[in-house]
Scaffold this motif. Structure first.
Motif, PDB file in Angstrom:
ATOM      1  N   PRO A   4      27.102  -1.200  67.634  1.00  0.00           N
ATOM      2  CA  PRO A   4      27.559  -2.513  67.172  1.00  0.00           C
ATOM      3  C   PRO A   4      28.682  -3.034  68.051  1.00  0.00           C
ATOM      4  N   THR A   5      28.830  -4.350  68.069  1.00  0.00           N
ATOM      5  CA  THR A   5      29.918  -4.998  68.788  1.00  0.00           C
ATOM      6  C   THR A   5      31.084  -5.178  67.831  1.00  0.00           C
ATOM      7  N   VAL A   6      32.219  -4.604  68.173  1.00  0.00           N
ATOM      8  CA  VAL A   6      33.435  -4.761  67.385  1.00  0.00           C
ATOM      9  C   VAL A   6      34.225  -5.896  68.031  1.00  0.00           C
ATOM     10  N   HIS A   7      34.420  -6.961  67.272  1.00  0.00           N
ATOM     11  CA  HIS A   7      35.017  -8.175  67.821  1.00  0.00           C
ATOM     12  C   HIS A   7      36.542  -8.115  67.879  1.00  0.00           C
ATOM     13  N   SER A   8      37.103  -8.964  68.700  1.00  0.00           N
ATOM     14  CA  SER A   8      38.538  -9.016  68.970  1.00  0.00           C
ATOM     15  C   SER A   8      39.304  -9.745  67.866  1.00  0.00           C
ATOM     16  N   MET A   9      40.617  -9.684  67.981  1.00  0.00           N
ATOM     17  CA  MET A   9      41.471 -10.427  67.061  1.00  0.00           C
ATOM     18  C   MET A   9      41.227 -11.926  67.204  1.00  0.00           C
ATOM     19  N   GLN A  10      40.978 -12.387  68.420  1.00  0.00           N
ATOM     20  CA  GLN A  10      40.713 -13.822  68.625  1.00  0.00           C
ATOM     21  C   GLN A  10      39.461 -14.249  67.861  1.00  0.00           C
ATOM     22  N   ALA A  21      38.387 -12.903  65.091  1.00  0.00           N
ATOM     23  CA  ALA A  21      38.796 -12.957  63.683  1.00  0.00           C
ATOM     24  C   ALA A  21      39.603 -14.220  63.405  1.00  0.00           C
ATOM     25  N   GLU A  22      40.496 -14.587  64.317  1.00  0.00           N
ATOM     26  CA  GLU A  22      41.280 -15.822  64.173  1.00  0.00           C
ATOM     27  C   GLU A  22      40.357 -17.037  64.121  1.00  0.00           C
ATOM     28  N   ASP A  23      39.352 -17.057  64.995  1.00  0.00           N
ATOM     29  CA  ASP A  23      38.397 -18.169  65.012  1.00  0.00           C
ATOM     30  C   ASP A  23      37.617 -18.249  63.708  1.00  0.00           C
ATOM     31  N   ALA A  24      37.194 -17.107  63.175  1.00  0.00           N
ATOM     32  CA  ALA A  24      36.456 -17.086  61.909  1.00  0.00           C
ATOM     33  C   ALA A  24      37.340 -17.619  60.773  1.00  0.00           C
ATOM     34  N   ALA A  25      38.586 -17.183  60.726  1.00  0.00           N
ATOM     35  CA  ALA A  25      39.513 -17.646  59.689  1.00  0.00           C
ATOM     36  C   ALA A  25      39.726 -19.151  59.786  1.00  0.00           C
ATOM     37  N   GLU A  26      39.949 -19.627  60.984  1.00  0.00           N
ATOM     38  CA  GLU A  26      40.164 -21.062  61.194  1.00  0.00           C
ATOM     39  C   GLU A  26      38.912 -21.865  60.829  1.00  0.00           C
ATOM     40  N   ASN A  27      37.756 -21.378  61.244  1.00  0.00           N
ATOM     41  CA  ASN A  27      36.509 -22.081  60.938  1.00  0.00           C
ATOM     42  C   ASN A  27      36.264 -22.169  59.436  1.00  0.00           C
ATOM     43  N   ASN A  64      42.040 -25.927  48.965  1.00  0.00           N
ATOM     44  CA  ASN A  64      41.853 -24.744  48.125  1.00  0.00           C
ATOM     45  C   ASN A  64      41.370 -23.530  48.908  1.00  0.00           C
ATOM     46  N   ARG A  65      41.353 -23.635  50.245  1.00  0.00           N
ATOM     47  CA  ARG A  65      40.876 -22.522  51.079  1.00  0.00           C
ATOM     48  C   ARG A  65      42.022 -21.825  51.803  1.00  0.00           C
ATOM     49  N   GLU A  66      41.836 -20.512  51.941  1.00  0.00           N
ATOM     50  CA  GLU A  66      42.776 -19.681  52.683  1.00  0.00           C
ATOM     51  C   GLU A  66      41.970 -18.539  53.293  1.00  0.00           C
ATOM     52  N   ALA A  67      42.399 -18.064  54.426  1.00  0.00           N
ATOM     53  CA  ALA A  67      41.756 -16.905  55.057  1.00  0.00           C
ATOM     54  C   ALA A  67      42.849 -15.951  55.516  1.00  0.00           C
ATOM     55  N   VAL A  68      42.642 -14.663  55.236  1.00  0.00           N
ATOM     56  CA  VAL A  68      43.624 -13.641  55.605  1.00  0.00           C
ATOM     57  C   VAL A  68      42.942 -12.658  56.551  1.00  0.00           C
ATOM     58  N   ILE A  69      43.580 -12.416  57.683  1.00  0.00           N
ATOM     59  CA  ILE A  69      43.057 -11.495  58.691  1.00  0.00           C
ATOM     60  C   ILE A  69      43.760 -10.153  58.531  1.00  0.00           C
ATOM     61  N   HIS A 128      38.657  -1.912  63.192  1.00  0.00           N
ATOM     62  CA  HIS A 128      38.173  -3.277  63.391  1.00  0.00           C
ATOM     63  C   HIS A 128      39.030  -4.264  62.596  1.00  0.00           C
ATOM     64  N   TYR A 129      38.691  -5.553  62.749  1.00  0.00           N
ATOM     65  CA  TYR A 129      39.346  -6.609  61.985  1.00  0.00           C
ATOM     66  C   TYR A 129      38.445  -7.018  60.833  1.00  0.00           C
ATOM     67  N   GLU A 130      39.064  -7.502  59.759  1.00  0.00           N
ATOM     68  CA  GLU A 130      38.347  -8.061  58.617  1.00  0.00           C
ATOM     69  C   GLU A 130      39.012  -9.376  58.248  1.00  0.00           C
ATOM     70  N   VAL A 131      38.217 -10.298  57.698  1.00  0.00           N
ATOM     71  CA  VAL A 131      38.760 -11.570  57.234  1.00  0.00           C
ATOM     72  C   VAL A 131      38.345 -11.768  55.786  1.00  0.00           C
ATOM     73  N   ASP A 132      39.331 -11.995  54.927  1.00  0.00           N
ATOM     74  CA  ASP A 132      39.060 -12.375  53.547  1.00  0.00           C
ATOM     75  C   ASP A 132      38.984 -13.889  53.490  1.00  0.00           C
ATOM     76  N   PHE A 133      37.882 -14.413  52.965  1.00  0.00           N
ATOM     77  CA  PHE A 133      37.735 -15.839  52.716  1.00  0.00           C
ATOM     78  C   PHE A 133      38.105 -16.066  51.257  1.00  0.00           C
ATOM     79  N   ILE A 134      39.092 -16.921  51.031  1.00  0.00           N
ATOM     80  CA  ILE A 134      39.651 -17.135  49.698  1.00  0.00           C
ATOM     81  C   ILE A 134      39.450 -18.591  49.304  1.00  0.00           C
ATOM     82  N   LYS A 135      38.991 -18.796  48.077  1.00  0.00           N
ATOM     83  CA  LYS A 135      38.835 -20.145  47.539  1.00  0.00           C
ATOM     84  C   LYS A 135      39.462 -20.160  46.156  1.00  0.00           C
ATOM     85  N   ASP A 136      40.320 -21.127  45.924  1.00  0.00           N
ATOM     86  CA  ASP A 136      41.014 -21.248  44.636  1.00  0.00           C
ATOM     87  C   ASP A 136      41.715 -19.951  44.237  1.00  0.00           C
ATOM     88  N   GLY A 137      42.281 -19.264  45.220  1.00  0.00           N
ATOM     89  CA  GLY A 137      43.055 -18.057  44.959  1.00  0.00           C
ATOM     90  C   GLY A 137      42.244 -16.784  44.757  1.00  0.00           C
TER      91      GLY A 137
END
Length: 85
Positions: A55-61, A63-69, A17-22, A28-37
């Protein structure tokens, strides 16, 4: 404006039921954490460290790691961060 870069999904066996969209914004990058749509949290990939003025602005990698985690269950689906008490 946000532009979608990638999507990650939980496995059928664990966290289906989880999805993450980068997204890439202008700065900067943002990640949406989605549960049950439903988006339960949008996390900017920016960290303000106490010992740094800027502030430290993080890389796409990052963001990818956060989405995967999130999709693997390492990030709770209740919006808490790992070191929150």
């Amino acid at each position: 404006m946000r532009r979608e870069i990638a999507r990650h999904f939980g496995s059928d066996l664990a966290y289906p039921n989880r999805e993450a969209v980068i997204y890439k914004t202008e700065n900067h990058y943002e990640v949406d954490f989605i549960k049950d749509g439903k988006v339960i949290e949008t996390r900017e990939m920016i960290t303000q460290y106490q010992d740094l003025e800027e502030p430290t602005v993080h890389s796409m990698q990052y963001a990818e790691d956060a989405a995967e985690n999130y999709c693997l269950g390492y990030i709770p689906a209740d919006g808490r961060r790992a070191n929150d008490t």
